[in-house]
Scaffold this motif. Structure first.
Motif, mmCIF file in Angstrom:
data_model
loop_
_atom_site.group_PDB
_atom_site.id
_atom_site.type_symbol
_atom_site.label_atom_id
_atom_site.label_comp_id
_atom_site.label_asym_id
_atom_site.label_seq_id
_atom_site.Cartn_x
_atom_site.Cartn_y
_atom_site.Cartn_z
ATOM 1 N N HIS A 169 0.838 -1.203 0.000
ATOM 2 C CA HIS A 169 0.000 0.000 0.000
ATOM 3 C C HIS A 169 0.873 1.253 0.000
ATOM 4 N N LEU A 170 1.895 1.274 0.841
ATOM 5 C CA LEU A 170 2.762 2.445 0.905
ATOM 6 C C LEU A 170 3.601 2.595 -0.359
ATOM 7 N N LEU A 171 3.991 1.497 -0.968
ATOM 8 C CA LEU A 171 4.690 1.593 -2.258
ATOM 9 C C LEU A 171 3.774 2.189 -3.324
ATOM 10 N N ALA A 172 2.495 1.879 -3.266
ATOM 11 C CA ALA A 172 1.535 2.474 -4.207
ATOM 12 C C ALA A 172 1.416 3.980 -3.971
ATOM 13 N N VAL A 173 1.467 4.399 -2.719
ATOM 14 C CA VAL A 173 1.431 5.826 -2.400
ATOM 15 C C VAL A 173 2.675 6.520 -2.971
#
Length: 182
Positions: A169-173
């Motif tokens: 999720h944070l990599l997507a951000v």
């Protein structure tokens, strides 16, 4: 000059490294006897290839860096740059999970050597992906490889119980932040 390794010795080495990678990903506790068993080799064979635990963990880490770095240009041949970067970030999450298991388990000197092995090649891979994205207009022109490496460095700070829910999720951000405004 050393003699080339026999095919069976190379296969044993590959199985040992694969078993070690699986053990690191599955648990904080890496037991060499369990790795030997999972690889289908005796402990003597394991120690012939990897005299110390640090040698084995370093080999796992180096192999993962090499695979991660090679993935960047390969992904660009098959996908548009922003998609290639997103797919590469998926691989970064897997790599970071192994890295989190390796670094605490090795001595400080080995850690520094492993870190030095990865920073340059990974930076080059990120630069390749960013350049392709800037060329097609999907990646912001004001970011560089160091920016991305610093941003994804948070992966080492995630707790084990939040890894699955937060890492990708944070990599997507981060990926969304690298995109050009449309």
């Amino acid at each position: 000059m050393t003699a080339p390794r026999r095919a069976d010795a190379l296969e044993n080495r590959e199985r040992i490294v694969a078993a070690a990678r699986a053990a690191i990903a599955a648990s904080d506790e890496v037991r060499l006897n369990a790795i030997a068993k999972d690889a289908g080799v005796g402990q003597g064979t394991l120690y012939r290839h990897f005299p110390t635990r640090a040698d084995l963990l370093a080999e796992v880490y180096r192999g993962d860096v090499d695979v991660l770095v090679a993935a960047a240009p390969a992904l660009l041949t098959e996908h548009p740059p922003i998609e290639a970067l997103a797919l590469w970030f998926e691989r970064v999450a897997d790599y970071a999970q192994i890295k989190r298991g390796v670094f605490p388990a090795v001595e400080a000197g080995v850690w520094r050597a492993l870190s030095a092995h990865s920073i340059g090649p990974i930076g080059d891979a990120v630069s390749t992906l960013l350049a392709a994205g800037r060329a097609d207009g999907t990646i912001r022109p004001d970011v560089d490889a160091r920016d991305v490496i610093l941003l994804i460095g948070y992966l080492t700070r995630l707790e084990d119980d939040e890894w699955e829910s937060r890492s990708r999720h944070l990599l997507a951000v981060v990926l969304d932040g690298l995109r050009t405004a449309r």
